[in-house]
Design a protein around this motif. Sequence first.
Motif, PDB file in Angstrom:
ATOM      1  N   ASP A 126       3.553  12.799  -5.642  1.00  0.00           N
ATOM      2  CA  ASP A 126       3.752  13.676  -4.494  1.00  0.00           C
ATOM      3  C   ASP A 126       4.278  12.830  -3.349  1.00  0.00           C
ATOM      4  OD1 ASP A 126       2.982  16.036  -5.661  1.00  0.00           O
ATOM      5  OD2 ASP A 126       0.880  15.851  -5.056  1.00  0.00           O
ATOM      6  N   LYS A 127       5.027  13.436  -2.456  1.00  0.00           N
ATOM      7  CA  LYS A 127       5.541  12.701  -1.301  1.00  0.00           C
ATOM      8  C   LYS A 127       5.797  13.663  -0.152  1.00  0.00           C
ATOM      9  CE  LYS A 127      10.270  12.627  -3.218  1.00  0.00           C
ATOM     10  NZ  LYS A 127       9.939  13.299  -4.491  1.00  0.00           N
ATOM     11  N   THR A 128       5.826  13.132   1.053  1.00  0.00           N
ATOM     12  CA  THR A 128       6.122  13.948   2.222  1.00  0.00           C
ATOM     13  C   THR A 128       7.626  13.956   2.465  1.00  0.00           C
ATOM     14  OG1 THR A 128       6.084  12.202   3.900  1.00  0.00           O
ATOM     15  CG2 THR A 128       3.945  13.074   3.182  1.00  0.00           C
ATOM     16  N   ASP A 129       8.054  14.804   3.406  1.00  0.00           N
ATOM     17  CA  ASP A 129       9.480  14.846   3.734  1.00  0.00           C
ATOM     18  C   ASP A 129       9.928  13.622   4.531  1.00  0.00           C
ATOM     19  OD1 ASP A 129       8.227  15.369   6.113  1.00  0.00           O
ATOM     20  OD2 ASP A 129       9.166  17.326   6.446  1.00  0.00           O
ATOM     21  N   LYS A 130       8.993  12.741   4.871  1.00  0.00           N
ATOM     22  CA  LYS A 130       9.328  11.500   5.573  1.00  0.00           C
ATOM     23  C   LYS A 130       9.636  10.361   4.608  1.00  0.00           C
ATOM     24  CE  LYS A 130       8.464  13.357   9.597  1.00  0.00           C
ATOM     25  NZ  LYS A 130       9.571  13.668  10.544  1.00  0.00           N
ATOM     26  N   PHE A 131       9.404  10.585   3.299  1.00  0.00           N
ATOM     27  CA  PHE A 131       9.733   9.539   2.334  1.00  0.00           C
ATOM     28  C   PHE A 131      11.250   9.481   2.172  1.00  0.00           C
ATOM     29  CE2 PHE A 131      10.291   7.810  -1.988  1.00  0.00           C
ATOM     30  CZ  PHE A 131       9.570   6.634  -1.848  1.00  0.00           C
ATOM     31  N   PRO A 132      11.859   8.296   2.316  1.00  0.00           N
ATOM     32  CA  PRO A 132      13.324   8.205   2.312  1.00  0.00           C
ATOM     33  C   PRO A 132      13.917   8.416   0.921  1.00  0.00           C
ATOM     34  CG  PRO A 132      12.349   6.024   2.414  1.00  0.00           C
ATOM     35  CD  PRO A 132      11.213   6.998   2.534  1.00  0.00           C
ATOM     36  N   ASP A 133      15.220   8.666   0.888  1.00  0.00           N
ATOM     37  CA  ASP A 133      15.948   8.719  -0.375  1.00  0.00           C
ATOM     38  C   ASP A 133      16.004   7.318  -0.978  1.00  0.00           C
ATOM     39  OD1 ASP A 133      16.443  11.427  -0.138  1.00  0.00           O
ATOM     40  OD2 ASP A 133      18.333  11.126   0.942  1.00  0.00           O
ATOM     41  N   VAL A 134      15.724   7.230  -2.256  1.00  0.00           N
ATOM     42  CA  VAL A 134      15.721   5.941  -2.947  1.00  0.00           C
ATOM     43  C   VAL A 134      16.534   6.052  -4.228  1.00  0.00           C
ATOM     44  CG1 VAL A 134      13.550   5.018  -2.023  1.00  0.00           C
ATOM     45  CG2 VAL A 134      13.506   6.575  -3.980  1.00  0.00           C
ATOM     46  N   GLU A 135      17.046   4.924  -4.654  1.00  0.00           N
ATOM     47  CA  GLU A 135      17.880   4.885  -5.848  1.00  0.00           C
ATOM     48  C   GLU A 135      17.015   4.914  -7.102  1.00  0.00           C
ATOM     49  OE1 GLU A 135      21.141   1.874  -8.002  1.00  0.00           O
ATOM     50  OE2 GLU A 135      20.406   1.470  -5.965  1.00  0.00           O
ATOM     51  N   ILE A 136      17.463   5.653  -8.101  1.00  0.00           N
ATOM     52  CA  ILE A 136      16.777   5.719  -9.386  1.00  0.00           C
ATOM     53  C   ILE A 136      17.658   5.052 -10.440  1.00  0.00           C
ATOM     54  CG2 ILE A 136      15.718   7.202 -11.116  1.00  0.00           C
ATOM     55  CD1 ILE A 136      14.365   7.361  -8.398  1.00  0.00           C
ATOM     56  N   ASP A 137      17.138   4.009 -11.088  1.00  0.00           N
ATOM     57  CA  ASP A 137      17.880   3.373 -12.173  1.00  0.00           C
ATOM     58  C   ASP A 137      16.910   2.871 -13.232  1.00  0.00           C
ATOM     59  OD1 ASP A 137      16.795   0.981 -11.331  1.00  0.00           O
ATOM     60  OD2 ASP A 137      18.656   0.156 -10.517  1.00  0.00           O
ATOM     61  N   ASP A 138      17.439   2.184 -14.251  1.00  0.00           N
ATOM     62  CA  ASP A 138      16.580   1.805 -15.384  1.00  0.00           C
ATOM     63  C   ASP A 138      15.737   0.565 -15.124  1.00  0.00           C
ATOM     64  OD1 ASP A 138      18.527  -0.126 -15.447  1.00  0.00           O
ATOM     65  OD2 ASP A 138      19.325   0.410 -17.423  1.00  0.00           O
ATOM     66  N   THR A 139      15.800  -0.022 -13.915  1.00  0.00           N
ATOM     67  CA  THR A 139      14.893  -1.129 -13.586  1.00  0.00           C
ATOM     68  C   THR A 139      13.542  -0.620 -13.089  1.00  0.00           C
ATOM     69  OG1 THR A 139      15.595  -1.304 -11.262  1.00  0.00           O
ATOM     70  CG2 THR A 139      16.857  -2.567 -12.910  1.00  0.00           C
ATOM     71  N   LEU A 140      13.455   0.664 -12.795  1.00  0.00           N
ATOM     72  CA  LEU A 140      12.243   1.201 -12.198  1.00  0.00           C
ATOM     73  C   LEU A 140      11.118   1.322 -13.223  1.00  0.00           C
ATOM     74  CD1 LEU A 140      13.715   3.950  -9.872  1.00  0.00           C
ATOM     75  CD2 LEU A 140      12.513   1.875  -9.154  1.00  0.00           C
ATOM     76  N   GLY A 141       9.923   1.175 -12.715  1.00  0.00           N
ATOM     77  CA  GLY A 141       8.711   1.346 -13.495  1.00  0.00           C
ATOM     78  C   GLY A 141       7.554   1.414 -12.522  1.00  0.00           C
ATOM     79  N   TYR A 142       6.368   1.528 -13.028  1.00  0.00           N
ATOM     80  CA  TYR A 142       5.194   1.604 -12.164  1.00  0.00           C
ATOM     81  C   TYR A 142       4.740   0.197 -11.782  1.00  0.00           C
ATOM     82  CZ  TYR A 142       5.435   6.252 -14.169  1.00  0.00           C
ATOM     83  OH  TYR A 142       5.875   7.492 -14.575  1.00  0.00           O
ATOM     84  N   SER A 143       4.092   0.087 -10.611  1.00  0.00           N
ATOM     85  CA  SER A 143       3.705  -1.229 -10.109  1.00  0.00           C
ATOM     86  C   SER A 143       2.288  -1.631 -10.493  1.00  0.00           C
ATOM     87  CB  SER A 143       3.834  -1.274  -8.582  1.00  0.00           C
ATOM     88  OG  SER A 143       2.922  -0.381  -7.964  1.00  0.00           O
ATOM     89  N   GLY A 144       1.514  -0.699 -10.979  1.00  0.00           N
ATOM     90  CA  GLY A 144       0.142  -1.012 -11.343  1.00  0.00           C
ATOM     91  C   GLY A 144      -0.582   0.250 -11.755  1.00  0.00           C
TER      92      GLY A 144
END
Length: 509
Positions: A126-144
């Motif tokens: 979930d996120k608020t409308d204040k969360f900025p646009d971010v790039e989605i690519d195949d390097t992404l994963g969860y941090s913990g």
Amino acid sequence: MLRRELLASIAAFAAATPTLGWADEPGLQVGAPARFDARSLIQRAREMAAESYTPRPKIPKSWRDLTYDQYRKIWFDSRNALWEGTDAPQRVDVFPPGLYFPQAVAMFEVEDGIARPLLFDMDVFDKTDKFPDVEIDDTLGYSGLRLRAELHKPRIFEEYAVFQGASYFRGIGAGESYGLSARGLAIKTGDPEGEEFPDFIGLWLERPTHGDDTIVVHALLDSPSVTGAYTFHITPGEVLHMHVSAHLFARTELRHIGIAPLTSMFLFDDTNRQRFDDFRPAVHDSDGLLIHNGGGEMIWRPLANPKTLQISSFVDVNPKGFGLMQRKRALEDYNDLEAHYHNRPSLWVTPGEGWGKGAVALVEIPADLEVYDNIVAYWRPAEAIPAGSEYQMTYQLDWGADPAPTSEAEPMRVINTAAGARPEGGRVFAIDFAPNDHMPEDLDTITKVVTTSAGTVTEGILQRNPATGGLRLAFTFMPEEAKLAEFRVQLRLGDAALTELWLYRWTTT
């Protein structure tokens, strides 16, 4: 040195085809299955150690550049937790990448020897409308990840442990507040050339069966100097138990490593209160290092916030245990209605086998704010680990209000240390000991042992403390020309220790 704000782990291990979760929310998506067991992970770490270290790719810059406030605008929806809607006795949440976590951690669900990767999906957050646009690519994963279980009520899953950031993890006993952290491994802590922070680059979670209180988590560790395979058997409760088994593989000679490293925060208490203009009487996650050494001594070393880096070494053979403790546990000890320092856990380390020759190391780093983790304690083996060799160890981590083992012969505990200047010169130290069944009525039968490595100390005055029911020993220290002094204080009955051995380092800087 900001121990709470460390960079974390890894890139994805394999591409996979997603499968959707339950209907109301997407659920954590999993990919293609592959065989998995602890032996294969050990072999993977062994093979990696034979290769050159390769840093993992970083996630997109738009994620890495998130501010602290922006990062707080996105959070995991617990309705998407792993094993939600099943009869499994645990739930697993994940954390978004970004901010202090510029690389992803590969995560896997394991059931019946089959591992399936958890695939990155923005829809589980979930996120608020204040969360900025971010790039989605195949390097992404969860941090913990965060572990939850039914600690107090059926079907109410409360968190009790978090793995996030390098090889850091935290735990609490039921009802406690997070405080100090543990790590998989410490390398060159306090060295002039700088510290190396190994990463847990992958986490494998075995699905517990219905009625099983324990969850098994496997971790793959990587860094320029070493690789490792870890297995955690984690059982939550009033005291959180973690049994740790580790296989390390040295890429380079390991001359300075820390086994079972603990990281905490100490800002001030009754020993240095005058340095801080603060409405609270104390601020710390831990107030002392407790050691049960191989010779059977119980050593209490109050923590300090020095003006310059201080490293202490407690040489030992086959220690029975050590830990960073939070002994002050009343709200009025801190007068903090938000941080709840009185409710922070202590953490005790019990070796699973003889660790041989080495030392319990204590690193105390100057700090001016409570956001800095400035205390580190760990076991340092006496012998270096040669490049290309393997090192194995096991140990138990117990998180709770007072997790250190006790016995009928336990000496009187140190419950407070206070210090201050005397108008006529020198400094007075007052040590309070908790009562126990061995405390004699006649205080004249007690031998006071008060020594210093520099300057001079008085014999000390021993009194009953009506507020605690125990004893208080107060002595005066005259530094003379000394810039540093090591104190050693104990009360004894004949040849036996009546109290813990109180050790303290005083410095002018």
